[in-house]
Scaffold this motif. Structure first.
Motif, PDB file in Angstrom:
ATOM      1  N   GLN A   1       0.996  -0.994   0.052  1.00 42.41           N
ATOM      2  CA  GLN A   1       0.493  -0.363  -0.107  1.00 42.41           C
ATOM      3  C   GLN A   1       0.742   1.478  -0.044  1.00 42.41           C
ATOM      4  OE1 GLN A   1      -1.976  -1.500   3.254  1.00 42.41           O
ATOM      5  NE2 GLN A   1      -3.456  -1.915   2.631  1.00 42.41           N
ATOM      6  N   LEU A   2       1.396   1.197   0.856  1.00 42.92           N
ATOM      7  CA  LEU A   2       2.460   2.410   0.696  1.00 42.92           C
ATOM      8  C   LEU A   2       3.342   2.867  -0.083  1.00 42.92           C
ATOM      9  CD1 LEU A   2       4.420   4.876   2.202  1.00 42.92           C
ATOM     10  CD2 LEU A   2       5.835   2.662   3.136  1.00 42.92           C
ATOM     11  N   LEU A   3       3.578   1.615  -1.540  1.00 45.10           N
ATOM     12  CA  LEU A   3       3.953   2.170  -2.130  1.00 45.10           C
ATOM     13  C   LEU A   3       3.374   1.888  -3.350  1.00 45.10           C
ATOM     14  CD1 LEU A   3       6.585   1.103  -4.022  1.00 45.10           C
ATOM     15  CD2 LEU A   3       5.499  -1.499  -5.157  1.00 45.10           C
ATOM     16  N   ILE A   4       2.273   1.838  -3.565  1.00 39.85           N
ATOM     17  CA  ILE A   4       1.200   2.836  -4.391  1.00 39.85           C
ATOM     18  C   ILE A   4       0.475   4.115  -4.223  1.00 39.85           C
ATOM     19  CG2 ILE A   4      -1.320   2.770  -4.693  1.00 39.85           C
ATOM     20  CD1 ILE A   4      -1.152  -0.841  -4.695  1.00 39.85           C
ATOM     21  N   ILE A   5       1.481   4.016  -3.072  1.00 41.34           N
ATOM     22  CA  ILE A   5       0.288   6.106  -2.601  1.00 41.34           C
ATOM     23  C   ILE A   5       1.700   6.567  -2.747  1.00 41.34           C
ATOM     24  CG2 ILE A   5       0.630   7.129  -0.180  1.00 41.34           C
ATOM     25  CD1 ILE A   5      -0.464   4.599   0.704  1.00 41.34           C
ATOM     26  N   LEU A   6       2.784   5.879  -2.561  1.00 41.01           N
ATOM     27  CA  LEU A   6       4.372   6.705  -3.444  1.00 41.01           C
ATOM     28  C   LEU A   6       3.794   7.252  -5.375  1.00 41.01           C
ATOM     29  CD1 LEU A   6       6.866   5.557  -1.311  1.00 41.01           C
ATOM     30  CD2 LEU A   6       5.606   7.913  -1.354  1.00 41.01           C
ATOM     31  N   LEU A   7       3.167   6.186  -5.401  1.00 37.30           N
ATOM     32  CA  LEU A   7       3.958   5.712  -6.989  1.00 37.30           C
ATOM     33  C   LEU A   7       2.592   6.848  -7.477  1.00 37.30           C
ATOM     34  CD1 LEU A   7       4.269   2.310  -8.069  1.00 37.30           C
ATOM     35  CD2 LEU A   7       5.952   4.137  -8.594  1.00 37.30           C
ATOM     36  N   LEU A   8       1.522   7.066  -6.758  1.00 36.71           N
ATOM     37  CA  LEU A   8       0.178   8.005  -6.778  1.00 36.71           C
ATOM     38  C   LEU A   8       0.983   9.078  -6.807  1.00 36.71           C
ATOM     39  CD1 LEU A   8      -3.018   5.975  -5.616  1.00 36.71           C
ATOM     40  CD2 LEU A   8      -2.435   7.007  -7.628  1.00 36.71           C
ATOM     41  N   CYS A   9       1.633   9.250  -5.380  1.00 37.44           N
ATOM     42  CA  CYS A   9       2.160  11.208  -5.209  1.00 37.44           C
ATOM     43  C   CYS A   9       2.695  11.368  -6.422  1.00 37.44           C
ATOM     44  CB  CYS A   9       2.825  11.168  -3.863  1.00 37.44           C
ATOM     45  SG  CYS A   9       1.778  10.774  -2.523  1.00 37.44           S
TER      46      CYS A   9
ATOM     47  N   ALA B   1      -5.075   6.604  13.704  1.00 37.12           N
ATOM     48  CA  ALA B   1      -5.672   5.885  14.428  1.00 37.12           C
ATOM     49  C   ALA B   1      -5.518   4.310  13.922  1.00 37.12           C
ATOM     50  CB  ALA B   1      -7.273   6.489  15.264  1.00 37.12           C
ATOM     51  N   GLN B   2      -5.850   4.692  12.493  1.00 40.04           N
ATOM     52  CA  GLN B   2      -6.008   3.330  10.974  1.00 40.04           C
ATOM     53  C   GLN B   2      -4.413   2.896  10.907  1.00 40.04           C
ATOM     54  OE1 GLN B   2      -8.054   5.738  10.435  1.00 40.04           O
ATOM     55  NE2 GLN B   2      -9.573   5.208  11.644  1.00 40.04           N
ATOM     56  N   GLY B   3      -3.568   3.382  11.002  1.00 39.82           N
ATOM     57  CA  GLY B   3      -2.031   2.756  10.859  1.00 39.82           C
ATOM     58  C   GLY B   3      -2.033   4.385  10.053  1.00 39.82           C
ATOM     59  N   LEU B   4      -0.840   4.383   9.016  1.00 40.55           N
ATOM     60  CA  LEU B   4      -0.232   4.798   8.180  1.00 40.55           C
ATOM     61  C   LEU B   4      -1.151   5.566   7.861  1.00 40.55           C
ATOM     62  CD1 LEU B   4       2.832   5.960   6.819  1.00 40.55           C
ATOM     63  CD2 LEU B   4       2.803   4.387   5.499  1.00 40.55           C
ATOM     64  N   GLY B   5      -0.598   7.140   7.823  1.00 38.58           N
ATOM     65  CA  GLY B   5      -1.913   7.891   6.458  1.00 38.58           C
ATOM     66  C   GLY B   5      -1.233   8.517   5.995  1.00 38.58           C
ATOM     67  N   MET B   6      -1.649   9.410   4.621  1.00 42.68           N
ATOM     68  CA  MET B   6      -1.482   9.922   3.799  1.00 42.68           C
ATOM     69  C   MET B   6      -2.151  11.098   3.401  1.00 42.68           C
ATOM     70  SD  MET B   6       0.189  10.137  -0.281  1.00 42.68           S
ATOM     71  CE  MET B   6      -1.049   9.777  -1.298  1.00 42.68           C
TER      72      MET B   6
END
Length: 159
Positions: free
Chosen positions: A3-11, A150-155
């Motif tokens: 998920q972190l990788l997907i978020i970074l790619l989207l950014c 509260a749910q974990g890592l957020g952006m």
């Protein structure tokens, strides 16, 4: 991790998509000679008009800059030839006509005001063009923040 990788790619995708207009800006570098760059490549003076055709005010400035560049180039070329001819004659052992070198020096000095005007009109045209790009871009500024929730890592992305 996926998920972190997907978020970074989207950014990074957003920055490419929304930062497109800013990559087309004209950068002015001053020194002995004023040089214009776009996308990291030097722009010849005759191409400045073509690049700024979409912005009428910038285009008019670049037309004036181009005209001044042509006059400056003509006086520099003619002056250099008139200075160089007697010097070449003197090196070759002939009888140089030094008054030609004097006329050439005057022509070279006459090119200076045209060079200055070229730089001024070019800088003004580039500024107008760049300001127009900023107004037409989809997003002028956005912030990306990473943090814990509260749910974990957020952006968080603010436009």
């Amino acid at each position: 991790m996926k998920q972190l990788l997907i978020i970074l790619l989207l950014c990074f995708g957003f920055t490419e998509l929304f930062g497109q207009d800013l990559a087309d800006t004209i950068v002015v570098k001053e020194g002995i000679k004023t040089t214009f760059f776009q996308n990291g490549k030097a722009i010849p003076p005759y191409n400045l008009k073509k690049i700024t055709e979409s912005n009428n005010a910038a285009y008019e400035e670049m037309v004036a800059a181009n005209l001044n560049y042509k006059f400056s180039y003509f006086f520099q070329f003619a002056g250099g030839a008139l200075v160089g001819f007697p010097i070449g004659t003197a090196i070759g052992g002939g009888n140089p006509k030094w008054y030609l070198a004097g006329i050439g020096a005057v022509l070279i000095f006459a090119s200076i005001p045209f060079s200055i005007e070229y730089a001024e009109h070019g800088k003004k045209g580039a500024q107008i063009y760049n300001d127009g790009l900023k107004k037409t871009s989809m997003i002028n500024h956005f912030d990306v923040n990473f943090g814990l929730s509260a749910q974990g890592l957020g952006m968080k992305i603010n436009f």
